[in-house]
Design a protein around this motif. Structure first.
Motif, short mmCIF file in Angstrom:
data_model
loop_
_atom_site.label_atom_id
_atom_site.label_comp_id
_atom_site.label_asym_id
_atom_site.label_seq_id
_atom_site.Cartn_x
_atom_site.Cartn_y
_atom_site.Cartn_z
N CYS A 6 0.85 -1.19 0.00
CA CYS A 6 0.00 0.00 0.00
C CYS A 6 0.89 1.23 0.00
O CYS A 6 1.73 1.41 0.87
N ILE A 11 2.43 -1.82 4.36
CA ILE A 11 1.98 -0.44 4.20
C ILE A 11 3.21 0.45 4.29
O ILE A 11 3.92 0.43 5.30
N VAL A 71 -3.54 4.23 -1.27
CA VAL A 71 -4.47 4.06 -0.14
C VAL A 71 -5.93 4.13 -0.61
O VAL A 71 -6.75 3.27 -0.31
#
Ligand SMILES: Cc1cc2nc3c(=O)[nH]c(=O)nc-3n(C[C@H](O)[C@H](O)[C@H](O)COP(=O)(O)O)c2cc1C
Ligand code: SF4
Ligand code: SF4
Ligand code: FES
Lengths: 422, 570
Positions: free
Chosen positions: B223, B264, B354
């Motif tokens: 991400c 992430i 995102v």
């Protein structure tokens, strides 16, 4: 391996499928400038961007292309040639490339490409950023002034344990490539020599083995070559009546080497005198212009207020103004001070230098003496310059060929050995 | 796979504990990671937030983006300098405060803003700064002083198209997965027409399918939470408001692609969101939504780690991001492979923004039908816009693609708008009079940043601010961008000093195009865009800063240094 047909500027070419495009083009007689490309580094570094070509109008780095059946690539359109030339000029402007004082001059890939593309000066302002020469490694010297950040050394020198010997530090315009002192100490002489040769410019030097070789013996000297350098369109003044022309010359922040070179055409000088007469010039010792002048030849850049006034005076009185030599073109050796503050320069020269007598520690200043400029300026940053003749000094042949072309429209070729920056 | 700690996370620990990365720390890292000194030094010096010299107890990063500049950056900086007793890029003699500037920190709706030890402080003015520094000196806890910025949210005006900004019921989206096959998930995403919302608009289903097709067993879902484009803060909003939705999006992607590990990449500027994000991940694990056989689907193992960036805009570029994840300098890779072929650790990797991942989760939750948009078939669904600048209601807006510039300006209460910067400095600079132009793939693409400038704003100041941003943020790998930004700065400075001729303006444009044409990655290709667009769309402003004839050489300036030195000697 399968052989495939591809097209360079619509010309059919053949090569093995998947072959690197720069190599495939060369094998078909088309040389694409490249600097960071190094055949066995894969994937290619693609950092310098001097190899930019186009596919269907879209820019691509040639070194990152592979040949495939039917591939059509534009390489030598006037726009692409100009574009690649601009990138090379950008590289020169970004670093501090004092060719006349460089060990690698004549063996340098960057310099060679600049010759091949007929670069006489950089359209970009030189940055003159202060960069260090790193003497800390045991045997190598890293001259950051010259590093073009191609990353060849970074990719090529990795220890058996996978540790990098070279790496970039910082980022953006402050990026520099450094060597690991511990790992350097462990490398063999042979490897270090390879590092020196792998560097496309003179940034990696091996102490005692730096590459300076006699003029004529160097990789790109090509003394016998009759190849010509592709210069900008020679000026066409053929319509002008053939009458005696007036020449003026000046030496600003230069060493008179360019003037020496002008005299170097030997007996040709006698022919020249038939064609031109000299006005203001150190050669005639005429101080003020006595008439309008056809062409002014300027040696040296501008390092003080008098140089500026003198150059402006020339511009007012000359139809055509030519920068002769590296100093006029971009500052040359006097511009080595440009990376250092004026204050530090003056202190070193007049206050701390061992040759100044203690009683006379003073920075010269008087209303009658010119003021020193903050840095040395190339002539074209002060007034409009019509033509640039590179060299340190330029060869006599080159200078007079250009002058004759400008004055009389004589067609000329500058052959390879006459085109030099050192 | 051996789970070596991300080098950057490790460096963060050192930076936060010791205030800098010492020689000793490098030596230790060198042993631990088997990497040379020069290599580690290269990594550390790449990232703005790591320091090699001891810093003060409080490190202040004041944002210097254009909105901060217009909001009072000079006064706020002066207040910081005065109250802390130090200058920009220095530490005060007591070792308490280090003052630095930072590129956009994702708080454009509340500028000027700063991070102090990476906690947010917003809507700064000189009084607030003096008060703040006083409090810090008297020992008030930093966390008690820090602001909690949550942007105002403006749901879509069309109630049928409130697809993102609405209630979130955890588990609804991934609750659909047990009844679906990966192919069905990808088809759903395709039917919805989801394209990358990080700004590149690449069809998401193609990216997922291509990664799915790779034969390798190990695949990654990454991400991209690096949101560095000045003016954007919609990803921060999502991370704050819907962290669970993001995780559901990643789980969905992992299910579709066949991945066991998600990462992430959170920009260092957003580390104050780390706690909540980690907590949410923990909750998901407890619920069996992350871990082994998750959601009861046999063989579906997936977990998520967080890697922290450290102040480098370029790391938003997906291949630079991957390099950074691998513990290297964030230099974009040469375009040879797609990340879906060779990504993180040379394994097939999906990199998604995102918002893209959150939207994917919403699509699963709502079905694809509400996303179909007959008015603009190529731009289905909705988009979040971060709107800031000269307007009454800055915040995050959900809009339907096809919304016009005029509608946008009305909604945000723009005040006397003159120019708009869409998608940040690398996007589109356009006159506010283009009210009829539509947002969408077919007309004006937008990654989610909208900055409104009123008639009093100086365009040249805007361009110079952008130029400084790119000069600061270029990775330095390729010539045109590394050196080109500098060359443009020289020409812009000439214009500022009133010494530029028309020829100089031509050069500015020509050099800008050279950069655009030759740069290796999106940063260098788009850095000069605003200049090119300013010349084409605001010729009257550019002409104001240009002399028609060649300007004379500025002898006074060139001799001023000499005069000063001689004077000082007297
Ligand atoms: C200089 C540069 C910066 C970028 N920054 C971001 C960023 O901060 N966030 C992001 O999601 N994508 C950013 N991108 C785009 C990414 O490379 C990539 O396209 C995106 O993460 C793909 O996700 P998507 O398809 O979901 O949009 C950037 C691209 C470039 C060239
Ligand atoms: S030192 Fe030489 S080889 Fe290494 S990056 Fe610089 S120019 Fe390239
Ligand atoms: S364009 Fe700029 S950011 Fe991109 S690779 Fe080149 S130097 Fe790095
Ligand atoms: S040779 Fe292709 S980018 Fe350097």
């Amino acid at each position: 391996m399968k052989t495939v047909t591809f097209y360079i500027d619509d010309l059919p070419c053949e090569a093995e499928e998947g072959k690197n495009f720069v190599d495939a083009a060369a094998a078909n007689g088309v040389v694409i400038p490249s600097l960071c490309y190094y055949p066995h580094i894969n994937p290619p570094l693609a950092t310098c961007r001097v190899c930019t070509v186009a596919i269907g109008g879209q820019p691509r780095a040639a070194c990152s292309l592979k040949v495939s059946e039917g591939l059509r690539v534009q390489v030598n359109t006037p726009e692409l040639i100009e574009n690649r030339k601009a990138i090379l000029e950008l590289i020169f402007a970004e670093g501090n490339h004092f060719c006349p004082a460089c060990e690698k001059s004549g063996d340098c890939d960057l310099q060679h490409l600049a010759y091949e593309s007929g670069i006489t000066y950089s359209r970009f302002p030189h940055t003159f950023v202060e960069r260090i020469v790193d003497f800390q490694p045991q045997r190598l010297v890293i001259d950051h002034n010259r590093c073009i950040l191609c990353k060849r050394c970074i990719e090529e020198f990795v220890t058996d344990q996978g540790e990098k010997v070279f790496s970039s530090h910082r980022r953006g315009s402050r990026t520099e490539v450094n060597v690991d002192y511990d790992l350097e100490a462990e490398m063999s002489d042979q490897e270090l020599t390879r590092a020196m040769h792998l560097c496309p410019v003179g940034a990696i030097l091996l102490r005692g083995k730096s590459e300076s070789r006699p003029f004529g013996d160097r990789k790109y000297d090509k003394l016998e070559s009759k190849e010509t350098i592709p210069l900008d369109q020679p000026i066409d003044t053929s319509a002008l009546p053939l009458q005696k022309k007036v020449v003026a010359t000046a030496s600003l922040a230069g060493c008179f080497g360019c003037h020496m070179s002008m005299l170097d055409i030997d007996l040709g000088l006698l022919d020249l005198i038939e064609l031109v007469s000299f006005d203001k010039s150190p050669l005639t010792d005429i101080k003020r212009f006595s008439r309008r002048v056809d062409i002014g030849l300027i040696e040296g850049g501008c390092c003080n207020s008098e140089n500026i006034e003198n150059l402006e005076y020339f511009r007012e009185n000359c139809d055509i103004l030519v920068s002769v030599g590296e100093c006029a073109i971009w500052g040359g050796l006097p511009a080595m001070r440009n990376t250092i503050s004026l204050e530090a320069c003056l202190q070193e020269a007049y206050l701390h230098s061992p040759v100044t007598e203690n009683a006379h520690q003073i920075i010269p200043n008087h209303e009658d003496i010119p003021k020193i400029l903050d840095r040395v300026y190339p002539c074209h940053e002060v007034v409009k310059i019509d033509y640039h003749i590179p060299g340190c000094p330029p060869s006599a042949q080159h200078i007079w060929k250009v002058v004759q072309n400008i004055l009389f429209g004589t067609k000329y070729d500058v052959i390879y050995p006459e085109f030099k920056y050192d | 796979m051996a789970q070596e700690e991300f080098l950057l996370n490790k460096l963060w620990k050192i930076q936060l504990q010791e205030g800098y990365v010492s020689d000793k720390a490098i030596r230790q890292l060198s042993r631990q990671y088997g990497r040379s000194w020069v290599d580690l030094e290269g990594v550390i010096s790449f990232y703005h937030f790591f320091s090699r010299k001891p810093t003060g107890r409080f490190i202040i990063h004041l944002n210097n983006s254009i909105l901060s500049e217009f909001g009072g950056f000079p006064e706020v900086l002066a207040a910081f300098q005065e109250s802390t007793g130090t200058r920009l890029n220095h530490t005060d003699p007591t070792g308490t405060f280090t003052l630095k500037a930072a590129s956009c920190i994702g708080l454009s709706d509340v500028e000027p803003a700063a991070l102090i030890n990476w906690r947010p402080f917003i809507n700064l003015n000189p009084e607030k700064v003096h008060h703040l520094i006083h409090q810090l000196r008297s020992g008030t806890d930093l966390d008690d002083l820090a602001d909690r910025p949550l942007s105002d949210a403006y749901p879509n005006t069309d109630p049928d198209k409130q697809l993102m900004i609405k209630t979130y019921q955890p588990g609804t989206a991934i609750g659909k997965l047990p009844e679906m096959t990966p192919e069905e998930v990808i088809r759903e995403i395709m039917e919805a027409g989801l394209t990358g919302l990080g700004g590149a608009f690449f069809p998401t289903h193609l990216k997922w399918q291509s990664c799915r097709n790779q034969p390798e067993a190990t695949k990654f879902i990454v991400c991209n939470a690096d949101e560095g484009e000045p003016g954007t803060f919609k990803d921060r909003f999502l991370l704050q408001k819907y962290p669970g939705l993001l995780l559901e999006g990643m789980i969905t992607a992992a299910f579709a692609v066949g991945s066991r590990e998600g990462i992430i990449y959170l920009r260092g500027e957003y580390q104050y969101l780390l706690g909540k994000l980690e907590k949410t991940i923990g909750q998901f694990r407890e619920k069996g939504w992350l871990g082994r056989n998750l959601l009861g689907i046999p063989g579906f193992d997936f977990d998520i780690r967080i890697a922290l960036g450290a102040g480098a805009y370029i790391c938003g570029e997906e291949t630079a991001l991957l390099e950074s994840l691998e513990g290297h300098r964030g230099e974009p890779r040469p375009r040879v492979y797609y990340p879906t072929e060779k990504g993180y650790l040379a394994k097939p990797t999906v990199v998604n923004n995102v918002e893209t991942l959150c939207t994917a989760a919403r699509i699963l939750e709502n079905g694809y039908e509400p996303y179909v948009n007959p008015a603009a078939p190529d731009s289905p669904g909705t988009k979040l816009m971060s709107i800031a600048g000269d307007c009454h209601f800055p915040g995050v807006y959900e809009i339907t693609w096809g919304t016009t510039i005029g509608e946008l300006l009305t909604r945000c209460g723009a005040v006397d708008p003159y120019a708009i910067q869409l998608s940040g400095p690398s996007g589109e600079l356009l006159p506010a009079s283009w009210v009829g132009r539509k947002l969408g793939l077919h007309d004006l693409r937008c990654g989610g940043s909208v900055m409104v400038f009123n008639r009093q704003r100086d365009l040249l100041q805007i361009l110079q601010n952008y130029n400084r941003f790119f000069l600061q943020e270029s990775c330095g790998v390729c010539t045109p961008c590394r050196a080109g930004n500098y060359m443009l700065s020289v020409q812009l400075r000439k214009m500022e000093r009133g010494l530029a001729s028309t020829e100089d303006l031509d050069k500015l444009e020509e050099w800008a195009k050279l950069m655009e044409y030759n740069s290796r990655c999106g940063l260098g290709q788009t850095a000069p865009k605003a200049i090119i667009q300013a010349a084409a769309r605001f010729p009257e402003v550019m002409d104001q800063h240009t002399r028609t004839k060649n300007a004379p050489f500025d002898l006074d300036l060139a001799t001023s240094a000499y005069d000063r030195i001689i004077n000082e000697l007297r």
